[in-house]
Design an enzyme around this catalytic site. Structure first.
Site: not given
Length: 424
Positions: A211, A317
């Site tokens: 991320e 995720e």
């Protein structure tokens, strides 16, 4: 601690040789048939990188509300106290029994987040090391129980996103703006690739950075693109020769639409690259305000972008939770958009019965969790597969795969469907 200069110089040499695509690399022969078999897995969140919402007790037991991430965990309390709390946590939060249970649940992958500070800590950085032996033990357990491991660098020097789960909660990420931070991260990826060079049967994937904050604009994205090139060289060429590994390189989309990355590191010049995208529907007022049916529909609607992309795409995720109600999910001491306790948010409803212990969940809520879980897994399996966040949490059963198995909203076999036509 390894001096980083020593392993930097060899890392940058390799990057210089391999960053521009070597002409038509050899196809990869990984230990899992990516693209033909579906990735079905869980994240071992909150284990080797602390997250206050996953283990609130670890943070509350400090008695200091300024301890909000792993950085302040090491900085704002007695070092021996912090170390013994961490060691106890590392020894107990995830054990071999979890790997047995994960394999028995029909899953085939675990993604294991780890921070750069497990490998080296720079001057003035308050992090406590000691995680690495647990990662190595986890690889042993995974092999024993037939699971593949994704080693995921979840926190980089300077923080790549400013989130508490990068190790350091700060208002603006600093990883990308300092070339030493990036060089240190390259060296760590090289080290990870070398550590597991003989474990490619089990460590089938390395994710070089979780991320990175692409939402902060082109300054970040240009550094990320170059870092993805560096990482390809470091992961696919770990031998210091032209010999290639069979390790999959799992890039993250940096919060950009998949179309932004169209044509990036594609065959034949690049082999063994996959894209990780994270799908959550609770981190904006718009998403948290959706009805249950709208959440399900939004998940089903992801199919077209996931299937039209040109690399293997793994949803690394996602969660059956549809609210941000879990305590500290938005950060320790920060409230939820759903109940209006988050600064500037508009209340949607009460969080009671939507998170915490499943004993408070109504049967209709559990039915929704099951429908939403199925809508997502059906959709993500139209791409290369999925890895749920997360295996377990102290007090957020809506997020926990383990709790879902026990509570019946996650099936004992992930291919089993009660709502096979939920997406039409």
């Amino acid at each position: 601690m390894v001096s980083f200069r020593a392993f930097l110089s060899s890392a940058s040499l390799l990057v210089a040789i391999f960053a521009p695509a070597a002409l038509a690399d050899n196809p990869i022969n990984p230990s899992f048939p990516y693209g033909s078999s579906k990735v079905r897995g869980v994240n071992l969140g909150g284990w080797l990188v602390l997250e206050p919402w996953i283990t609130p007790s670890l943070f509350e037991n400090t008695g200091n509300s300024a301890i909000v991430d792993e950085w302040t965990f090491g900085q704002l309390q007695n070092r021996n106290t912090a170390l013994s709390a961490l060691q106890n946590h590392w020894n107990t939060w995830i054990t071999e029994q979890d790997f047995i249970d994960i394999a028995n649940a029909g899953l085939n992958h675990v993604r294991i987040p780890i921070g750069y500070w497990a490998f080296e800590v720079g001057p003035g950085e308050p992090y406590i090391s000691g995680q690495l032996p647990y990662l190595q033990k986890a690889v042993t357990w995974a092999r024993a129980h037939g699971l593949k491991v994704i080693v995921d660098l979840h926190g980089a020097p300077g923080s790549q996103n400013g989130f508490d789960n990068s190790g350091h909660r700060i208002s603006f990420p600093q990883w990308h703006s300092n070339s030493t931070n990036v060089a240190r991260t390259d060296a760590i990826i090289k080290r990870i690739a070398s550590l597991f060079i003989n474990d490619q049967d089990t460590v089938s994937v390395i994710a070089p950075l979780n991320e990175p904050a692409g939402f902060d604009g082109s300054d970040v994205l240009s550094v990320v693109r170059q870092y993805w090139y560096d990482s390809y060289g470091n992961i696919r060429f770990p031998y210091g020769t032209s010999q290639q590994s069979n390790t999959l390189v799992l890039l993250h989309d940096a919060f950009q639409p998949l179309s932004y990355w169209q044509g990036f590191q594609t065959p034949p010049n690049w082999q063994g690259v996959a894209m990780d995208t994270h799908i959550y529907q609770m981190f904006s007022q718009d998403e948290v305000s959706r009805t249950n049916q709208q959440h399900i529909q939004a998940a089903c609607n992801m199919a077209s972008s996931l299937t039209s992309f040109d690399l293997w795409t793994i949803v690394g995720e996602w969660t059956p939770a549809a609210t941000d109600c879990a305590k500290y999910l938005n950060g320790r001491g920060i409230g939820a958009r759903y109940d209006g306790s988050y600064p500037g948010s508009t209340r949607v409803g009460s969080c009671t019965g939507l998170t915490g212990s499943a004993s408070s969940f109504s049967s209709s809520y559990k039915t929704f969790l099951r429908q939403y879980w199925e809508a997502q897994t059906i959709t993500y399996e139209k791409a290369a597969g999925w890895i749920q966040w997360t295996w377990k949490a102290e007090n957020a059963d809506d997020w926990s795969y383990q709790a879902g198995l026990k509570g019946g909203w996650i099936p004992q076999n992930p291919t089993q469907r009660q709502f096979p036509t939920i997406c039409g």
